[in-house]
Scaffold this motif. Structure first.
Motif, PDB file in Angstrom:
ATOM      1  N   UNK A   1     -70.970 -93.484  59.305  1.00 26.73           N
ATOM      2  CA  UNK A   1     -71.880 -92.358  59.051  1.00 26.73           C
ATOM      3  C   UNK A   1     -72.019 -92.131  57.541  1.00 26.73           C
ATOM      4  N   UNK A   2     -70.878 -92.021  56.876  1.00 25.16           N
ATOM      5  CA  UNK A   2     -70.932 -91.805  55.427  1.00 25.16           C
ATOM      6  C   UNK A   2     -71.534 -93.017  54.723  1.00 25.16           C
ATOM      7  N   UNK A   3     -71.271 -94.208  55.284  1.00 24.24           N
ATOM      8  CA  UNK A   3     -71.800 -95.417  54.654  1.00 24.24           C
ATOM      9  C   UNK A   3     -73.304 -95.537  54.771  1.00 24.24           C
ATOM     10  N   UNK A   4     -73.843 -95.114  55.916  1.00 26.97           N
ATOM     11  CA  UNK A   4     -75.268 -95.343  56.171  1.00 26.97           C
ATOM     12  C   UNK A   4     -76.100 -94.116  55.817  1.00 26.97           C
ATOM     13  N   UNK A   5     -75.557 -92.946  56.046  1.00 29.69           N
ATOM     14  CA  UNK A   5     -76.313 -91.734  55.722  1.00 29.69           C
ATOM     15  C   UNK A   5     -75.429 -90.726  54.999  1.00 29.69           C
ATOM     16  N   UNK A   6     -75.028 -91.047  53.774  1.00 32.78           N
ATOM     17  CA  UNK A   6     -74.091 -90.169  53.060  1.00 32.78           C
ATOM     18  C   UNK A   6     -74.681 -88.801  52.742  1.00 32.78           C
ATOM     19  N   UNK A   7     -75.994 -88.687  52.809  1.00 29.68           N
ATOM     20  CA  UNK A   7     -76.600 -87.421  52.400  1.00 29.68           C
ATOM     21  C   UNK A   7     -76.188 -86.255  53.269  1.00 29.68           C
ATOM     22  N   UNK A   8     -75.838 -86.533  54.536  1.00 27.24           N
ATOM     23  CA  UNK A   8     -75.326 -85.468  55.383  1.00 27.24           C
ATOM     24  C   UNK A   8     -74.205 -84.734  54.664  1.00 27.24           C
ATOM     25  N   UNK A   9     -73.376 -85.502  53.962  1.00 27.78           N
ATOM     26  CA  UNK A   9     -72.193 -84.917  53.326  1.00 27.78           C
ATOM     27  C   UNK A   9     -72.472 -84.510  51.883  1.00 27.78           C
ATOM     28  N   UNK A  10     -73.225 -85.352  51.198  1.00 29.18           N
ATOM     29  CA  UNK A  10     -73.536 -85.038  49.799  1.00 29.18           C
ATOM     30  C   UNK A  10     -74.339 -83.745  49.698  1.00 29.18           C
TER      31      UNK A  10
ATOM     32  N   UNK B   1     -94.883-102.156  51.343  1.00 24.04           N
ATOM     33  CA  UNK B   1     -93.726-101.477  50.764  1.00 24.04           C
ATOM     34  C   UNK B   1     -93.514-100.177  51.523  1.00 24.04           C
ATOM     35  N   UNK B   2     -92.439-100.122  52.320  1.00 25.85           N
ATOM     36  CA  UNK B   2     -92.175 -98.915  53.103  1.00 25.85           C
ATOM     37  C   UNK B   2     -90.772 -98.406  52.859  1.00 25.85           C
ATOM     38  N   UNK B   3     -90.642 -97.092  52.738  1.00 25.44           N
ATOM     39  CA  UNK B   3     -89.318 -96.478  52.680  1.00 25.44           C
ATOM     40  C   UNK B   3     -89.000 -95.860  54.029  1.00 25.44           C
ATOM     41  N   UNK B   4     -87.798 -96.172  54.540  1.00 22.87           N
ATOM     42  CA  UNK B   4     -87.412 -95.606  55.834  1.00 22.87           C
ATOM     43  C   UNK B   4     -86.812 -94.223  55.666  1.00 22.87           C
ATOM     44  N   UNK B   5     -85.823 -94.109  54.819  1.00 27.74           N
ATOM     45  CA  UNK B   5     -85.228 -92.800  54.538  1.00 27.74           C
ATOM     46  C   UNK B   5     -84.486 -92.874  53.218  1.00 27.74           C
TER      47      UNK B   5
ATOM     48  N   UNK C   1     -81.398 -91.420  43.112  1.00 26.97           N
ATOM     49  CA  UNK C   1     -82.017 -91.369  44.432  1.00 26.97           C
ATOM     50  C   UNK C   1     -82.397 -92.783  44.843  1.00 26.97           C
ATOM     51  N   UNK C   2     -81.847 -93.235  45.945  1.00 25.79           N
ATOM     52  CA  UNK C   2     -82.150 -94.590  46.401  1.00 25.79           C
ATOM     53  C   UNK C   2     -82.534 -94.559  47.871  1.00 25.79           C
ATOM     54  N   UNK C   3     -83.662 -95.155  48.215  1.00 26.65           N
ATOM     55  CA  UNK C   3     -84.063 -95.179  49.613  1.00 26.65           C
ATOM     56  C   UNK C   3     -83.558 -96.436  50.325  1.00 26.65           C
ATOM     57  N   UNK C   4     -83.600 -96.389  51.646  1.00 22.23           N
ATOM     58  CA  UNK C   4     -83.532 -97.626  52.422  1.00 22.23           C
ATOM     59  C   UNK C   4     -84.982 -97.990  52.685  1.00 22.23           C
TER      60      UNK C   4
END
Lengths: 514, 638
Positions: A471-480, B57-61, B70-73
């Motif tokens: 979770x933290x690895x893929x979507x850290x923003x939840x925590x940040x 060019x697409x950003x997922x989140x 700020x870095x997207x996937x």
């Protein structure tokens, strides 16, 4: 109270959360039967989690002010209050503490079979003390909780520990006590200099003279540095971790050593901003030394637990490096890495404990080719190994990357040196993994044909930690997200400066005071 | 839809790793093969989408947000990515199918397909990313997969050592790569390709000081990024992991060498061409490292006896060619060679796998021979691949390699020297490729009777991929025919031009013909030399070996790189750890103080304890003495 929001929930949610485990501990006095004691402890710790949940859902991420605040007069003649509240920095640690407490109960289910009641009482007291440290906004209250943590942990190590438990317990106790005493002196000085109050928020708003800041910073620093532990006051940690029972190691690595870093964030930086900026380069150097030194020492370890303990020295070096980079990436990376370390090192201690129950050995040389024997165990161990060496996609990466980014921004060369720690980390962890799970069959394997893979209880214990790794690895923003506002505020505090900035100017300044 | 390209293999990985051991077992390929073939079909679709010059060019989140960081996937599909997608998914599909036969009956069958799928997923993320951080994700993830697959037979110490070595050596490169990414962020305030590349020009002349050195920022960035490429694409001095990677099952070698992993470095440098173009120093470094590696690795390949190791060194050498091309600014030529190389190198590995499979894990070509008769399909496809890598006209390797040598030749003074290196390497390439063929497939069988009885051609599930790859090894180059043969023949160059630009210098046609002719002649000489030494005068290698003993020993021992690293890095770290840090520093100094203080207090109290004698008379004496001193002090201090 203008630094604090009112309690947005209508009831004293923090008090309930903090003291529920204590209540459970009292309850245990009247319970008979080992199984019943275990179940009740599990129930109490889980209930604590449920009680604390409203904190997450009602938390206001847009303010740096203290939330869910409660304040009552306690010893008015001394200006002492019962004053609690949390902000974006402490909230995550509350949940880390609660989670690891639950898992510690689960992992001790079979491992602890003597003095079961006393063990669980100690665990619950420990939980209350740890939660108390994170919510206290009054120095007196804080110090009570801070010292209160020592005793149950001392007992946990000394009674249920390994062979050299008594030595380790005393060493742990004296080391931390020696640090805390200086902090006590610091608190007393603050009390008199800060207008005879112990309100942490009030004290944070005063700008102390530079020289006083420096002395106070050092007094607090010793206490926190021992707890972290920073190089060179780290030698209590390998002994304490190694000799502690699994649950003790998990709590120790997961929460207790976070207290030092938390202390820096809550006290040192906001109260002594000028001293912080003055001493930051020194601490950055010590951190980098810890990173590399801790990692190098890991290569010589023969005991799995000791290796993981020393790796903590290295990982906590990253934490302090990030914090004292004093920019948002460094600080947020440092705080996140504190969580990460709690999760990953906690899990690694759990894993070592699990296998120790089966083989009764922690010596790396006794293992080998365990991947064939216990494939699920090996797979999960791999996940945490990878998280520990900061593979992208796991939590370790986000923390380490932000820290190195932050360090590189403020102290370029030390950012570079810290990155060496990542190479070394891969070295010792993969070597450990290889020796335990691959290559030759070991003596222990040959002697114990029936070493069972993870059972359901153990799998359930590890599952939440695996979840958080990704979770933290893929979507850290939840925590940040929780930290942003508080961290920005912290940076503002430390950068409001009416004193000169460069080192040379500082030296002149000190001369001027004389 | 495009997100499915990496996602399908990832789902296959999850299914196989979670349910493989209990439920799927030897049916794992039913999960993985459809997934990767599905990715291939979607990749073709993506290729069609960008054929008219469009860029997706697409950003997922948003992946990480911290302060200004700020870095997207997100994914970027342009012409370069499209080519990589086709290469990765098509080669992988064939390797997956081949593995059904090769890995049949292995205890870890499900695990094998799980890791292969993860490998493909990682590589696809790597090439599809639209920013440096996600690139880094894919970058490290392929490193992980190589670790898992090289050490697949983990019971063998050599295999688990090789896996670990691959990971750690790569970390050395990633150390620089990661710092490069950080420096990019600090310089441009973003990690997204399009933003960084569009602003690249504005930082020219900007300096960065580090460790007391003033360096041009753009050069520093490029060199740091290139560190990563050196690790991943096994260039000097970080090439040491790749030959050891042969410990993995052969399909893995094919996958690593052709489709995933090692091509990542080449891809990354090509992707960052707007940055590299700005730094002459960095470009020269890339070209020199590439050129030197090309000849260095080829020379080691001359004397090796392990069939897979020869091909491994050949890969290192061919990657050197690709970097040579990139370094002289011929990005298209580099990617073109990456693409043709993928086909003939995969074919070489799968062919050698077919041989190893038939001979029950025999890998020493000195103990082979005469296999031509027993395995005709393997033999002929192997010959095609070897001709292709040697650069025989008409085959895939010819077009791409010639393009590289020609562009290098045009590259000024350094270019001429590098061109000489490249041409000598071409000679060596032809020689070692055919040395392998003559030793393994011609002459008499030199292995055991037992082996001879079981020699057989591989089943169709393995030979069909060989045949398909052979077609690729012949025809893949036809999309890049030089203009001297055909007007608008260089279709791949045109296609890639929007991303990689066009080569600046155009030489005379006569120069191109000269370079081409020379390299063809050199290749033929190489093949003839191999023919003479290993078919005609078979005692010649022995005699030459003893005549040139020192050189032979040096090549056979791979210039002692491994030994050098062991002495300078591995052993010092372990020694220092045990003796200096743990033993002396932690044990003596810090613990000395920690345990010393209580001891000191203890010994003090031991002494002071004697004062408390318990004798009333001595207490009385001391009290009286004390009183006298106090009185004396009070009176005389006035």
């Amino acid at each position: 109270m203008n630094n604090a929001l009112m309690n947005q929930l209508g009831y004293p949610v923090l008090t309930v959360t903090v003291f529920l485990p204590l209540f459970g501990a009292i309850l245990l006095l009247f319970i008979r039967g080992k199984e019943a004691i275990r179940w009740i402890t599990l129930l109490v710790t889980t209930l604590t989690l449920l009680v604390a949940f409203p904190l997450l859902s009602n938390f206001n991420k847009d303010t740096h002010l203290m939330q869910f605040v409660e304040r009552h007069e306690w010893l008015p003649s001394w200006g002492i209050n019962y004053f609690v509240g949390i902000d974006g920095i402490s909230i995550l640690f509350i949940f880390l503490t609660i989670l690891l407490s639950i898992l510690s109960v689960l992992v001790s289910w079979r491992a602890i079979d003597t003095k079961v009641r006393e063990f669980h009482i100690a665990m619950l007291l420990m939980e209350t003390a740890m939660l108390g440290v994170f919510v206290s906004l009054d120095f007196f209250l804080f110090y009570v909780f801070w010292e209160a943590m020592l005793i149950p942990m001392f007992i946990l190590i000394g009674v249920w520990g390994g062979k050299d438990r008594v030595y380790a317990a005393i060493k742990f106790f004296l080391y931390t006590l020696a640090g805390s005493v200086l902090m006590l002196v610091g608190i007393v000085v603050l009390y008199f200099k800060g207008g005879e109050t112990l309100n942490i928020l009030e004290l944070s708003r005063i700008r102390y003279p530079f020289l006083l800041q420096c002395w106070l910073f050092l007094a607090f620093f010793v206490a926190f540095a021992v707890k972290v532990p920073m190089f060179p006051v780290h030698t209590w940690l390998p002994d304490a971790h190694t000799e502690a029972p699994t649950a003790g190691s998990v709590i120790l690595a997961g929460v207790l050593i976070k207290m030092g870093a938390y202390g820096f964030l809550r006290f040192s930086i906001p109260m002594f901003p000028d001293a912080t900026r003055f001493f930051a380069p020194v601490i950055v150097v010590l951190s980098v030394v810890a990173i590399i030194y801790g990692a190098l020492v890991c290569f010589a370890q023969k005991d799995m637990k000791r290796l993981i303990a020393y790796s903590s020295v290295s990982h906590m070096g990253f934490v302090t490096l990030g914090i004292f980079s004093l920019n948002s990436q460094g600080l947020e990376g440092g705080i996140l890495q504190m969580l990460n370390h709690g999760i990953v090192t906690g899990a690694l201690f759990l894993l070592v404990g699990i296998i120790y129950e089966r083989t009764h050995s922690r010596m790396i040389a006794d293992y080998g080719r365990f991947a064939t024997l216990v494939p699920w165990y090996a797979g999960i161990f791999m996940i945490f190994t990878l998280a520990s060496i900061g593979l992208p996609g796991t939590n370790g990466f986000i923390g380490e990357f932000l820290i190195i980014l932050g360090a590189f921004t403020s102290h370029r060369e030390f950012g570079v040196l810290a990155a060496i720690g990542i190479i070394l980390g891969a070295g010792y962890m993969l070597w450990l993994y290889q020796r335990v799970f691959f290559t030759h069959q070991s003596t222990v394997v040959r002697d114990n044909h029936e070493i069972l893979d993870l059972n359901k209880r153990e799998a359930i214990t590890l599952l939440p930690l695996i979840l958080f790794v990704f979770w933290i690895g893929i979507h850290p923003n939840t925590f940040l997200d929780y930290m942003h506002t508080s961290v920005e505020h912290l940076i503002r505090q430390v950068n409001i400066t009416d004193t000169p900035g460069t080192f040379a100017e500082y030296i002149n300044l000190i001369g001027g005071y004389r | 839809m495009l997100i499915l390209i990496p996602l399908l293999p990832f789902i296959a990985f999850l299914i196989n790793i979670l349910f493989g051991r209990r439920f799927i077992r030897d049916r794992a390929h039913y999960v993985s093969i459809p997934a990767v073939v599905g990715s291939f079909i979607l990749s073709v679709g993506a290729f069609m989408d960008v054929l008219d010059g469009r860029v997706i060019n697409v950003n997922l989140y948003e992946w990480v947000i911290s302060g200004s960081f700020v870095v997207p996937v997100g994914f970027l599909i342009d012409q370069l990515t499209a080519i990589m997608l086709i290469v990765v998914t098509s080669i992988s599909s064939l390797i997956f199918i081949y593995s059904v036969g090769y890995m049949h009956g292995d205890r870890g069958y499900y695990r094998f397909f799980a890791y292969l799928s993860l490998f493909v997923f990682s590589m696809l993320v790597l090439v599809m990313s639209n920013n440096f951080l996600l690139l880094y994700f894919g970058w490290e993830a392929v490193g992980l997969c190589s670790y898992l697959l090289i050490g697949f037979w983990y019971e063998r110490p050599s295999a688990s050592n090789a896996g670990k070595k691959a990971f750690i050596v790569n970390r050395f490169g990633d150390f620089g790569f990661g710092l490069g990414i950080i420096l990019i962020f600090l310089t441009f305030g973003s990690l997204e390709y399009l933003k960084v590349f569009s602003e690249a020009g504005s930082i020219l002349g900007q300096k960065t000081s580090i460790f007391g050195l003033e360096v041009e920022t753009i050069t520093l960035i490029c060199l740091l990024l290139f560190c990563g490429a050196v690790g991943k694409s096994a260039q000097i001095p970080l090439h040491v992991w790749l030959p050891d990677a042969m410990e993995g099952p052969t399909p893995v070698s094919a996958l690593i060498h052709a489709a995933t992993m090692v091509t990542a470095g080449v891809f990354m440098v090509a992707r960052c061409n707007p940055l590299f173009n700005l730094s002459h120093t960095a470009m020269t470094t890339v070209a020199v490292v590439g050129g030197v590696t090309a000849i260095f690795a080829a020379s080691i390949g001359l004397v090796q006896n392990d069939i897979k190791r020869i091909i491994a060194y050949s890969t290192v050498s061919q990657l050197g060619y690709m970097f040579l091309a990139l370094g002289v600014g011929a990005y298209t030529a580099g990617i073109f060679h990456l693409y043709t190389h993928a086909y003939f190198k995969a074919l070489l590995f799968l062919g050698s796998g077919s041989v190893i499979h038939a001979l029950h894990d025999e890998m020493n070509i000195q103990r082979m021979g005469g296999l031509k008769r027993y395995m005709p399909i393997t033999y002929w496809t192997f010959v095609i691949a070897s001709l292709s890598i040697s650069g025989i006209p008409g085959l895939a390797g010819f077009f791409s390699k010639d393009e590289i040598l020609y562009r290098t030749f045009l590259g000024g003074g350094t270019g001429k020297i590098l061109w000489v290196l490249g041409t000598i390497a071409a000679l060596m390439t032809a020689f070692y490729s055919f040395r392998l063929i003559y030793l393994a497939f011609h002459g008499d069988f030199r292995g055991s009777e037992e082996q001879l009885r079981h020699v057989h051609e591989s089943p169709p599930v393995m030979t069909i991929p060989l045949i398909l790859l052979a077609i690729g090894a012949i025809a893949a180059g036809w999309v890049g025919i030089p203009s001297i043969f055909m007007e608008h023949g260089d279709r791949i160059g045109e296609f890639l031009a929007p991303v990689l630009g066009r080569p600046e210098a155009e030489g005379a046609h006569s120069t191109e013909v000269m370079v081409m002719t020379l390299s063809v002649i050199v290749s033929i000489i190489g093949i003839l030399m191999a023919y003479i030494m290993y078919v005609k005068k078979t005692d010649l290698p022995e005699r030459m070996g003893s005549a040139l003993r020192p050189i032979y020993t040096m090549l056979y021992n791979k210039y002692w790189f491994d030994e050098f690293y062991h002495v300078t890095i591995v052993r010092p770290v372990l020694r220092a750890s045990e003796k200096v840090f743990l033993g002396f520093f932690d044990g003596r100094i810090i613990e000395g103080v920690v345990n010393g203080v209580p001891d000191l207090i203890g010994s003090f109290s031991q002494r002071f304890r004697r004062i408390q004698t318990g004798l009333l008379s001595s207490y009385g004496l001391i009290m009286v003495l004390g009183a006298i001193i106090i009185i004396w002090a009070v009176i005389f201090s006035r």
